[in-house]
Structure formats: C-alpha cells, structure tokens
Design a protein around this motif. Structure first.
Motif, PDB file in Angstrom:
ATOM      1  N   PHE A 178       0.771  -1.258   0.084  1.00 55.76           N
ATOM      2  CA  PHE A 178      -0.190  -0.012  -0.058  1.00 55.76           C
ATOM      3  C   PHE A 178       0.929   1.191   0.166  1.00 55.76           C
ATOM      4  N   SER A 188       0.592   5.264  -0.446  1.00 60.44           N
ATOM      5  CA  SER A 188       1.260   5.351   0.798  1.00 60.44           C
ATOM      6  C   SER A 188       0.287   6.053   1.717  1.00 60.44           C
ATOM      7  N   LEU A 189       0.256   5.747   2.952  1.00 61.91           N
ATOM      8  CA  LEU A 189      -0.441   6.327   4.181  1.00 61.91           C
ATOM      9  C   LEU A 189      -0.310   7.957   4.014  1.00 61.91           C
ATOM     10  N   VAL A 191      -7.761   2.138   7.588  1.00 66.38           N
ATOM     11  CA  VAL A 191      -6.639   1.221   7.447  1.00 66.38           C
ATOM     12  C   VAL A 191      -6.808   0.314   8.622  1.00 66.38           C
ATOM     13  N   PHE A 241       2.776  -1.227   4.549  1.00 63.05           N
ATOM     14  CA  PHE A 241       2.075   0.076   4.396  1.00 63.05           C
ATOM     15  C   PHE A 241       3.308   1.007   4.224  1.00 63.05           C
TER      16      PHE A 241
END
Length: 132
Positions: free
Chosen positions: A71, A73-74, A90, A106
């Motif tokens: 993932f 990106s955060l 999330v 993540f």
C-alpha cells in the motif's frame, strides 16, 4: 495499491528492472478511470474515494490468491483525509487482509512517523521498518 504513481508508470519501472508484472495485481487510484485490456489492474476514481478503494481491495483479495498487499502510501491518504478517517479506514483494511491470511506492507514518508496515524497503526503492525 498505488495512490502516488499511475499503473503504467509502475509497470514500466518494474519491467525496466526485469520484474514480471504479470505476477502482480494493481489497484490504481491515480489515473483517470479508463477501459483497460489488462486483466491485472483495477482503477479507483481517486485516493479520496476510501469506500471505493476498500471495496476494490476486498474484491481483489476475495478473487485472487494475494499473498502480500503493498500500500503506497499512508502519507498520501493524510493529504486527502483527516487522521481519524484514515485510521478507521486502515484498521478495516488490516482486518480484511488478516482475515484473508495475507500480509501487508504500508509505506509512509519518514516525516509522518510521528503522526497520530502511524502511532495508532503501529499497535496493529507486526513491525515498523525505517529505510534510509
């Protein structure tokens, strides 16, 4: 799951490194939704479309034999939504991934390590790795 680079750019970069992109399934939230003849990409209308993104991730996990979700990106999510909304999103994604017996990575910018999001999610993560 890409919130930063279009599917075509990621594929080109991987292919330049001699990585077989057919072994990957992509969720592209950057490109405009387009008709694709590729079987290993789905498009989400925007990084802001968290419900659509969640449904798409669930669909891919249910259909395929996904071993790892990456993932990116955060930090990008934090640009579009508040930290509480992102935390709830999330948490939900992590639960889904765990239920499907998959793993997840993540990514986030180093500057966001001290954010409430990362502090909260670190309680649910198996490990936190800092790269230079």
């Amino acid at each position: 799951v890409s919130l930063n680079k279009p599917y075509t750019t990621i594929c080109r970069e991987l292919e330049n490194k001699k990585i077989d992109t057919e072994k990957f399934f992509f969720i592209d939230a950057v490109s405009q939704k387009i008709e694709s003849d590729k079987e290993h990409v789905l498009y989400v209308s925007s990084p802001r479309a968290l419900t659509e993104l969640s449904i798409t991730i669930n669909k891919v996990l249910e259909i395929g034999s996904v071993q790892v979700v990456v993932f990116d990106s955060l930090s990008t999510l934090l640009v579009y939504e508040g930290s509480m909304t992102v935390i709830k999103f999330v948490h939900s994604i992590i639960s889904t991934i765990r239920n499907m017996k998959a793993k997840a990575v993540f990514t986030c910018l180093k500057e966001d390590i001290s954010s409430d999001l990362i502090k909260d999610l670190n309680m649910f993560a198996d490990d936190l790795i800092e790269l230079e």
